[in-house]
Design an enzyme around this catalytic site. Sequence first.
Site, short mmCIF file in Angstrom:
data_model
loop_
_atom_site.label_atom_id
_atom_site.label_comp_id
_atom_site.label_asym_id
_atom_site.label_seq_id
_atom_site.Cartn_x
_atom_site.Cartn_y
_atom_site.Cartn_z
N CYS A 14 55.80 57.95 4.66
CA CYS A 14 56.09 59.44 4.50
C CYS A 14 55.86 60.40 3.43
CB CYS A 14 58.17 59.62 4.82
SG CYS A 14 58.56 59.16 5.87
N HIS A 60 61.18 65.69 2.31
CA HIS A 60 60.66 63.65 1.11
C HIS A 60 59.62 64.08 0.83
CE1 HIS A 60 60.55 59.83 2.74
NE2 HIS A 60 61.26 59.46 0.97
N HIS A 74 62.17 59.45 14.19
CA HIS A 74 62.20 58.08 13.04
C HIS A 74 63.28 57.31 13.63
CE1 HIS A 74 62.93 56.77 9.03
NE2 HIS A 74 61.78 57.28 8.54
N ASP A 108 52.93 61.92 10.58
CA ASP A 108 52.91 61.06 9.28
C ASP A 108 52.80 59.97 8.79
OD1 ASP A 108 55.69 60.31 10.20
OD2 ASP A 108 56.16 60.66 7.93
N LYS A 163 53.67 51.51 11.15
CA LYS A 163 54.16 52.34 9.83
C LYS A 163 53.78 51.43 8.50
CE LYS A 163 58.15 54.18 7.76
NZ LYS A 163 59.25 55.38 8.02
#
Length: 485
Positions: free
Chosen positions: A76, A132, A222, A280, A298
């Site tokens: 992220c 974030h 998420h 992202d 991820k």
Amino acid sequence: MERVFANYLVLFAALISASSSATVQSTPKPNIVFVLADDYGYNDIGYHGDQIKTPVLDRLAASGVKLENYYVQPICTPTRSQLLSGRYQIHTGLQHSIIVNSQANALPLDSPTIADKLKESGYATHMAGKWHVGFYKEEFMPQNRGFDTYYGYLGGHDTYYTHTNNFTTKAYLDWRDETGPVFNESGLYSAQLLTNRAIQVVRGHNPDKHPLFLYLAYQSVHNPLQVPERYEKQYKHIKDENRRLYAGMVAALDEGVGNLTAALKETGLWDNTVFILSTDNGGTVLYGGNNYPLRGWKGRDARRGLRGRRSGGPTVSSGCGRLAGGSLNGTKDLDGFDQWDTIIKGNKSPRKVMLHNIDILYTPSGQPLEKYVHIWDTSVRAALRMGDYKIITGDPRNGSWVPPPDGRHYDLPEIKDDPDKNLWLFNIKGDPYEHHDLSKKEPEVVEVMLRMLKAMNETAVPPHFPPRDPQSNPALHGGVWGPWQ
Ligand SMILES: *[C@@H]1O[C@H](CO)[C@@H](O)[C@H](O)[C@H]1NC(C)=O
Ligand SMILES: *[C@@H]1O[C@H](CO)[C@@H](O)[C@H](O)[C@H]1NC(C)=O
Ligand SMILES: *[C@@H]1O[C@H](CO)[C@@H](O)[C@H](O)[C@H]1NC(C)=O
Ligand SMILES: *[C@@H]1O[C@H](CO)[C@@H](O)[C@H](O)[C@H]1NC(C)=O
Ligand SMILES: *[C@@H]1O[C@H](CO)[C@@H](O)[C@H](O)[C@H]1NC(C)=O
Ligand SMILES: *[C@@H]1O[C@H](CO)[C@@H](O)[C@H](O)[C@H]1NC(C)=O
């Protein structure tokens, strides 16, 4: 006019509507709507996979440009910081991991954001959703980084209905607008709240006064896996619970984007809007996401989309400066490139080299390879794309090919890598799914690329990754996450 659309690990690229008779220069400045999905996998959009349906996104993509050779960062904060600043994370100190809520860390103020620049060139700038990129001081808050309004949450891993993020093991509210905490949205699902906010911005926008920049950074998809039943029920046939919930969450995202585009059309803004959708980073396999036939998930270095039918090389999130007629005064050297002609006209990409990351704080992997040690320590986690090649050193994390849990059979290559292996070279053009490591066969390419990594490492600022600060505890600040210094 132009609608850019993006899909994938932060790759998700661009959809531009067919007709684009007017050139950018001869029309009023376009509205820019950038929608960022969170942890949305390559295989989780209708037109890439066969399990999850995304009618809205598919229609948008079909009438636009799909950027299939567009990269995002593996997690992220680096992606978001690069998107907002147009600068590599090695140049902002954010190259290691993410910003945890309780760390006093943020995208440095010497990197103006895309919102700062668009505001300077006359845009109304609004953000809804996940920030974030740090908030420990007031000056790092979205409303002080170029956004006229803000509505959403600051952290990385929040809940969908109660809108909380934990300090140690206690949950605290993390939901606010540009004036302060918002307490009354508990029980409401974030995909709906954020969509409604975006629609409110669109409806309230006066195009006679300003062009619009809207950055909608959805929480979806998420983890935690939370979704209203009505989205999940069409996926009853998926037995794997995580995958089923995740599929439902994607349905909510798809519907939200449909509602937003409907509002853009109703208000007449759509015809002069560049609309972009991106993820992202890749999907998290443990939480229902999927990137098959790409490798890994991820957190793995350098995931990517397929080679684009129209774009001539990799693109990376960077500013919309030219479109908006802005100037880059006051910014440090950008690592982003103007890719507009690549996206719209299919011109060759101006980008020849793209750094995925160099993370000198990451635990080294194996021993530095003797053959290259005079150039680069291959135990260091790093990855770089140059022309058709991608090189990875250090520990890239789990690089398995994982098909979605739907019972279909795939013939997958077996990974027989030694756990201490720390160098891979792939020809992405010929081998987009990274089945064949060429590092032994093409040592001269390896050498050139390691020299490039070395040169880039010399431009890096030290990674900033401070310890958690007990003063961040929301119990000390009204029970709500927010700036504490
Ligand atoms: C957050 O804290 C709550 C208790 O307030 C706990 O139930 C939950 O498991 C925690 N979540 C995480 C991700 O640690
Ligand atoms: C929450 O409160 C704000 C300000 O009082 C109000 O504008 C908004 O409509 C409320 N939202 C809900 C869901 O009640
Ligand atoms: C989209 O709009 C419909 C109709 O107003 C609404 O029921 C639904 O909740 C909206 N979906 C999202 C994700 O906002
Ligand atoms: C850049 O130029 C704009 C408009 O000309 C001006 O408002 C702004 O202050 C300048 N920014 C810097 C950092 O010089
Ligand atoms: C990268 O640069 C840092 C200094 O910024 C240095 O300490 C490190 O040794 C370099 N790494 C490699 C692999 O050259
Ligand atoms: C990587 O993922 C695969 C598939 O889930 C799993 O079998 C394997 O143990 C994992 N390897 C590592 C090193 O985590």
